[in-house]
Design an enzyme around this catalytic site. Structure first.
Site, mmCIF file in Angstrom:
data_model
loop_
_atom_site.group_PDB
_atom_site.id
_atom_site.type_symbol
_atom_site.label_atom_id
_atom_site.label_comp_id
_atom_site.label_asym_id
_atom_site.label_seq_id
_atom_site.Cartn_x
_atom_site.Cartn_y
_atom_site.Cartn_z
ATOM 1 N N GLU A 31 -9.022 -10.774 -7.714
ATOM 2 C CA GLU A 31 -8.319 -9.875 -7.606
ATOM 3 C C GLU A 31 -7.257 -9.923 -8.588
ATOM 4 O O GLU A 31 -6.968 -8.616 -8.966
ATOM 5 C CB GLU A 31 -7.875 -9.826 -5.922
ATOM 6 C CG GLU A 31 -9.176 -9.464 -5.037
ATOM 7 C CD GLU A 31 -8.672 -9.613 -3.571
ATOM 8 O OE1 GLU A 31 -9.572 -9.413 -2.523
ATOM 9 O OE2 GLU A 31 -7.664 -9.689 -3.388
ATOM 10 N N HIS A 73 -2.175 -5.715 1.785
ATOM 11 C CA HIS A 73 -3.389 -6.512 1.439
ATOM 12 C C HIS A 73 -3.061 -7.761 1.116
ATOM 13 O O HIS A 73 -2.207 -7.888 0.222
ATOM 14 C CB HIS A 73 -4.504 -5.661 0.309
ATOM 15 C CG HIS A 73 -5.547 -6.633 -0.206
ATOM 16 N ND1 HIS A 73 -6.653 -6.774 0.745
ATOM 17 C CD2 HIS A 73 -5.658 -7.504 -0.999
ATOM 18 C CE1 HIS A 73 -7.486 -7.460 0.017
ATOM 19 N NE2 HIS A 73 -6.797 -7.973 -1.046
ATOM 20 N N ASN A 93 -2.075 -0.023 6.735
ATOM 21 C CA ASN A 93 -1.474 -1.279 7.266
ATOM 22 C C ASN A 93 -0.538 -2.103 6.389
ATOM 23 O O ASN A 93 -0.477 -3.093 6.431
ATOM 24 C CB ASN A 93 -2.698 -1.945 7.889
ATOM 25 C CG ASN A 93 -3.627 -2.451 6.983
ATOM 26 O OD1 ASN A 93 -3.570 -1.830 5.686
ATOM 27 N ND2 ASN A 93 -4.648 -3.391 7.141
ATOM 28 N N LYS A 109 0.837 -1.264 0.101
ATOM 29 C CA LYS A 109 0.060 0.014 -0.060
ATOM 30 C C LYS A 109 1.025 1.200 -0.021
ATOM 31 O O LYS A 109 2.111 1.184 0.282
ATOM 32 C CB LYS A 109 -0.996 -0.043 1.315
ATOM 33 C CG LYS A 109 -1.823 -1.127 1.245
ATOM 34 C CD LYS A 109 -2.941 -1.194 2.222
ATOM 35 C CE LYS A 109 -3.741 -2.336 2.441
ATOM 36 N NZ LYS A 109 -5.031 -1.935 3.429
ATOM 37 N N TYR A 131 -12.452 -2.484 -3.500
ATOM 38 C CA TYR A 131 -13.038 -2.390 -2.241
ATOM 39 C C TYR A 131 -14.325 -2.288 -1.969
ATOM 40 O O TYR A 131 -15.092 -2.008 -0.986
ATOM 41 C CB TYR A 131 -12.426 -1.192 -1.476
ATOM 42 C CG TYR A 131 -10.857 -1.594 -1.097
ATOM 43 C CD1 TYR A 131 -10.567 -2.605 -0.087
ATOM 44 C CD2 TYR A 131 -10.022 -0.917 -1.141
ATOM 45 C CE1 TYR A 131 -9.419 -2.902 0.217
ATOM 46 C CE2 TYR A 131 -8.463 -1.251 -0.839
ATOM 47 C CZ TYR A 131 -8.318 -2.105 -0.015
ATOM 48 O OH TYR A 131 -7.018 -2.381 0.343
HETATM 49 P P1 CMP Z 1 -7.446 -4.547 3.489
HETATM 50 O O1 CMP Z 1 -7.347 -6.101 3.718
HETATM 51 O O2 CMP Z 1 -6.972 -4.115 2.449
HETATM 52 O O3 CMP Z 1 -9.068 -4.733 3.282
HETATM 53 C C1 CMP Z 1 -9.931 -3.675 3.790
HETATM 54 C C2 CMP Z 1 -9.063 -2.249 4.339
HETATM 55 O O4 CMP Z 1 -10.000 -1.545 5.249
HETATM 56 C C3 CMP Z 1 -8.045 -3.085 5.434
HETATM 57 O O5 CMP Z 1 -7.109 -3.713 4.749
HETATM 58 C C4 CMP Z 1 -7.850 -1.955 6.418
HETATM 59 O O6 CMP Z 1 -6.773 -1.162 5.661
HETATM 60 C C5 CMP Z 1 -9.052 -0.982 6.134
HETATM 61 N N1 CMP Z 1 -9.585 -0.758 7.212
HETATM 62 C C6 CMP Z 1 -10.285 -1.917 8.074
HETATM 63 N N2 CMP Z 1 -10.779 -1.258 9.407
HETATM 64 C C7 CMP Z 1 -10.447 0.032 8.936
HETATM 65 C C8 CMP Z 1 -10.787 1.127 10.014
HETATM 66 N N3 CMP Z 1 -11.423 0.817 11.117
HETATM 67 N N4 CMP Z 1 -10.564 2.384 9.481
HETATM 68 C C9 CMP Z 1 -9.864 2.523 8.416
HETATM 69 N N5 CMP Z 1 -9.250 1.643 7.691
HETATM 70 C C10 CMP Z 1 -9.747 0.600 8.021
#
Ligand code: CMP
Length: 139
Positions: free
Chosen positions: A127, A116, A113, A10, A50
């Site tokens: 995907e 993914h 984070n 990311k 998403y």
């Molecule tokens: P990902 O696995 O890419 O799939 C959905 C994403 O939503 C997740 O990783 C996080 O990066 C994001 N996400 C999940 N919970 C939150 C939250 N409370 N606030 C902001 N982003 C979130």
């Protein structure tokens, strides 16, 4: 069985120049990077990717973050690659991620984070198809 999963490094990873450091953790875990491309995701691409989260309160923030800089999209291959990569990534919230995982090591928040990874074989297929043509994957 040998599987393929879809991965994204990311914008928080590319911004901090962590592509190689994250890839080293991936490869050390025995996953092979069989497809890789660095792209700037469009808003439309992020919204489509998403889509399942479009009713969540953080959807707008998520799309904004994922388009805030370059990402590296990847196809990872290996034994039980889908589950293995989720283990290597660690919990979605880095505060809850296990020692040694990518998110524990590199991530600063649940939104930013670092990585993914697909959550199922069905999603992995969808995907991968959203970002890769067969000719751009070499196992
Ligand atoms: P990902 O696995 O890419 O799939 C959905 C994403 O939503 C997740 O990783 C996080 O990066 C994001 N996400 C999940 N919970 C939150 C939250 N409370 N606030 C902001 N982003 C979130």
């Amino acid at each position: 069985a040998t599987e393929r999963t879809f991965s994204i490094l990311k914008p928080d990873a590319t911004k901090r120049n962590l592509t190689g450091a994250v890839n080293a953790v991936i490869e050390k875990a025995g996953l092979r990077i069989v497809g890789q491309r660095r792209i700037q995701m469009s808003k439309a691409q992020a919204e489509k990717f998403y889509e399942v989260h479009n009713a969540r309160p953080f959807f707008g923030e998520l799309v904004e973050f994922m388009t805030s800089g370059p990402v590296v999209v990847q196809v990872l291959e290996g034994e039980n690659a889908i589950a293995k990569y989720r283990e290597v990534m660690g919990a979605t919230n880095p505060a809850q991620a296990a020692e040694g995982t990518i998110r524990k090591t590199f991530s600063e928040s649940v939104g930013e984070n670092t990585v993914h990874g697909s959550d199922s074989a069905e999603n992995a297929k969808l995907e991968i198809a959203q970002f890769f043509q067969d000719a751009d994957i070499a196992g």
